[in-house]
Design an enzyme around this catalytic site. Structure first.
Site, PDB file in Angstrom:
ATOM      1  N   HIS A 197      -1.927  -2.927  -1.280  1.00 53.35           N
ATOM      2  CA  HIS A 197      -1.533  -2.080  -0.150  1.00 53.35           C
ATOM      3  C   HIS A 197      -2.378  -2.362   1.090  1.00 53.35           C
ATOM      4  CE1 HIS A 197      -5.085   0.572  -0.583  1.00 53.35           C
ATOM      5  NE2 HIS A 197      -4.888   0.497  -1.894  1.00 53.35           N
ATOM      6  N   CYS A 213      -7.354  -0.689  -6.826  1.00 54.20           N
ATOM      7  CA  CYS A 213      -6.235  -1.293  -6.103  1.00 54.20           C
ATOM      8  C   CYS A 213      -6.717  -2.471  -5.260  1.00 54.20           C
ATOM      9  CB  CYS A 213      -5.553  -0.251  -5.217  1.00 54.20           C
ATOM     10  SG  CYS A 213      -4.558   0.952  -6.143  1.00 54.20           S
TER      11      CYS A 213
END
Length: 328
Positions: A197, A213
């Site tokens: 992301h 992440c």
């Protein structure tokens, strides 16, 4: 014939990389592992080394390793800054997305359309901290969302409370305070809890700052988002020592190991020697090794000392050594 191909590969690479940001290059043939180009720029007293890194699509640790004598926050006006935009492709399948954790860099091998040359795209990333390791292995992209909503995981909320910090809201809507930024791609690994992301804290790109992440500069994830289809394979590897061929020349690219691996790499030199020996015994290496090949021990020693994150030539042919000795 192969040298002609290499010449054309370099020319096409330079054409593909005519912009400032070193993102897209022609993919070299399978027996060539080195691509890209080391460049330099000059610092301005009005910017930090991290500003320069973002402008040239380089991560924070990458630019610090390449410029150990340049002040991170107050670079001298006009100081030469090395842009480490040359890479050895990690030793893995050249398919889909390939993330090398110690390098904190992701590579994308888009499927070429008919009549097009295969390309390679690379960007710096931020990865999971030691207590929230980005998991190794092969997964795939299962979902893509623009302007995503973020539901903070319970483990992250508990960690903030334990550190005396205010927990996040239970749901964070799209907008300027959403840590995912404007683009997110969900991985199949970990029950879908891991994402690639954007970020609202771009200086964390190229560092271990996330809860597992993979963070990218907002402009990088935006560029990649439309190119990467759902179903794309994602490989995550752990290769602080990378080796690769450029025709019959052997290069090494060294990165600090992940903190949790430091004990295993305590004798870093021995790990490097073992990695070289293992690499040279690979079937894929046999055709690159010339008859009078040898490791340049001084060059290898320097590469280990610097551990700059940039490819360094560590081989030579014995005739080169004899010529050097006879010239003295």
């Amino acid at each position: 014939m192969h040298k002609l191909f290499l010449f054309l590969f370099v020319v096409f690479s330079l054409i593909a990389n005519s912009s400032i940001r070193a993102e897209t290059w022609v993919l070299p043939p399978s027996d060539i592992d080195v691509f890209g180009q080391i460049r330099t720029t000059h610092a301005s007293s009005a910017e930090t080394l991290l500003d320069i890194a973002r402008r040239h699509d380089i991560g924070q640790i990458e630019i610090l390793l390449a410029n150990p004598n340049v002040d991170r926050w107050l670079p001298e006006d006009g100081a030469t800054v090395i842009l480490p935009s040359r890479y050895i492709i990690p030793n893995a399948e050249r398919k889909g997305l390939l993330l090398n954790l110690p390098e904190m860099r992701i590579y994308y091998f888009p499927e070429p359309k008919k009549g097009e040359k295969p390309m390679i795209i690379t960007h710096p990333v931020g990865i999971g901290r030691m207590d929230w390791v980005t998991p190794l292995g092969i997964s795939k992209i299962v979902e893509k969302k623009k302007d995503p909503t973020w539901i903070p995981p319970k483990s992250l909320q508990m960690d903030r409370i334990a550190n005396g910090e205010q927990p996040y809201p239970s749901i964070v809507p799209p907008g300027p305070t959403n840590p995912l930024g404007r683009h997110a791609m969900r991985l199949s690994i970990g029950g879908g809890s891991y994402l690639i992301h954007g970020t609202i804290k771009p200086f964390g790109v190229g560092m271990r700052v996330s809860a597992g992440c993979v963070r990218m500069y907002p402009e990088d994830i935006e560029a990649l988002f439309d190119k990467v289809p759902v179903g794309t394979q994602v490989q995550v590897v752990n290769q602080p020592i990378k080796l690769g061929w450029l025709l019959d020349s052997l290069y090494i690219e060294l990165h600090p190991p992940l903190e949790e691996d430091e004990e295993r790499y305590s004798n870093y030199k021995q790990m490097v020697v073992t990695a070289i020996n293992n690499f040279l015994t690979l079937k894929s290496s046999k055709k690159n090794i010339p008859a009078d090949f040898e490791i340049d021990q001084e060059a290898l020693k320097q590469a280990i000392l610097e551990r700059s994150g940039m490819p360094a030539l560590i081989s030579r042919v014995r005739t080169q050594q004899l010529h050097t000795q006879n010239s003295h």
